[in-house]
Design an enzyme around this catalytic site. Structure first.
Site, PDB file in Angstrom:
ATOM      1  CB  ALA A  66      -0.892  -0.017   1.236  1.00 60.39           C
ATOM      2  N   GLY A 109       0.614  -4.816   0.922  1.00 61.71           N
ATOM      3  CA  GLY A 109      -0.580  -4.844   0.076  1.00 61.71           C
ATOM      4  C   GLY A 109      -0.349  -5.558  -1.251  1.00 61.71           C
ATOM      5  CD  GLU A 112      -2.242  -7.126   3.065  1.00 60.02           C
ATOM      6  OE1 GLU A 112      -1.633  -6.077   2.776  1.00 60.02           O
ATOM      7  OE2 GLU A 112      -2.981  -7.227   4.056  1.00 60.02           O
ATOM      8  CD  GLU A 132       1.710  -5.243   5.702  1.00 57.85           C
ATOM      9  OE1 GLU A 132       2.437  -6.205   6.060  1.00 57.85           O
ATOM     10  OE2 GLU A 132       0.941  -5.296   4.738  1.00 57.85           O
TER      11      GLU A 132
END
Ligand code: CAA
Length: 258
Positions: A66, A109, A112, A132
């Site tokens: 992300a 992300g 993911e 993260e």
């Protein structure tokens, strides 16, 4: 076709390709990327001429996570108020099988996003992980939940709690990756697999994906019920008659995707 800013979209035969295209940020997933990837996938999903979708990135990065710079100044209320990763729910819900073709980094992300797909093909240069924890947060796009289902609790816990990255070979060994191929062959192998899936009868492909998805959500008895109903429903399709006739007549089936 719609104009996108952060992705490239094209159709090759019956396959829809979505290529993440923010090279300056290693394809970091900001809100715009989430909206565009989801819009493109939902549009392909609504098109009966599409039998498989591919999501890929660049040679160096599938996606490095992300977008940290977008999130850095946000508050908890901002995260909740904007439903920051909410767009991805619609991406994960498409009926069409999605292949992630991963070269280079698939972190946070990015990992993911790959796990929202049905099949992960990795180049031998791929690197996966949920780092993260190094940023003072945790995975937020499904990483804790989908990684456990992919690799089991103890592997997932080690990776999420330590932030350790795994290379393609280990990712395949622990069950995070469907198959590893030489990086130089990744797009050719992805094309071959996507074309194969897209050549099958669309109703049976939708049914297979829906039934596989149900296994992630349900106890065995309930999942077997889903399978029974999906299996039976396919016996009202023209393609079931064609597929079985073709077997009897010793020829290739000519599916009409109905
Ligand atoms: N967000 C925003 N920008 C990113 C980014 C990210 N996740 N990852 C890389 N970039 C940017 C860098 O800031 C850099 O931009 P500038 O040139 O403007 O500084 C550019 O992409 C190139 O990156 P690097 O110079 O760092 O490239 P590198 O080859 O030296 O390192 C890397 C590559 C190891 C992947 C490193 O970029 C990195 O560690 N990235 C962050 C990985 C990460 O922590 N991901 C998790 C994000 S949080 C998350 O994903 C939450 C969630 O669960 C949804």
């Amino acid at each position: 076709m719609t104009e996108y800013e952060t992705i490239l979209v094209d159709q090759r035969g019956r396959v829809g390709w979505i290529t993440l295209n923010r090279p300056q940020a290693l394809n970091a997933l900001n809100s715009r990327v989430a909206e565009e990837v989801t819009a493109a996938a939902v549009a392909f999903d609504a098109d009966a001429g599409i039998g498989a979708i591919v999501v890929t990135g660049s040679e160096k990065a599938f996606a490095a996570g992300a977008d940290i710079k977008e999130m850095e100044g946000m508050t908890s209320a901002d995260m909740i108020g904007t439903d920051h990763f909410g767009a991805w729910r619609d991406f994960a819900a498409v009926r069409t099988p999605v292949i992630a073709a991963v070269s280079g980094y698939a972190l946070g992300g990015g990992c993911e996003l790959a796990m929202m797909c049905d099949i992960i093909l990795a180049g031998d240069n791929a690197v996966f992980g949920q780092p993260e924890i190094n940023l003072g947060v945790i995975p937020g796009m499904g990483g804790t939940q989908r990684l456990i289902r992919a690799v089991g609790y103890y592997k997932a816990a080690e990776l999420v709690l330590s932030g350790r990255l795994v290379k393609a070979e280990e990712a395949e060994r622990i069950g995070l990756v469907s198959r590893v191929v030489p990086a130089s062959d990744l797009l050719a192998e992805t094309t071959k697999l996507a074309d194969t899936i897209a050549s099958k009868s669309l109703p049976s492909v939708y049914a297979a994906k829906a039934t596989l998805d149900a296994a992630m959500e349900t106890p065995l008895t309930e999942g077997l019920e889903v399978e029974r109903a999906q299996f039976a429903a396919l016996f009202d399709t023209a393609d079931q008659k064609e597929g079985m006739a073709a077997f009897r007549e010793k020829r290739e089936p000519d599916f009409v995707h109905r």
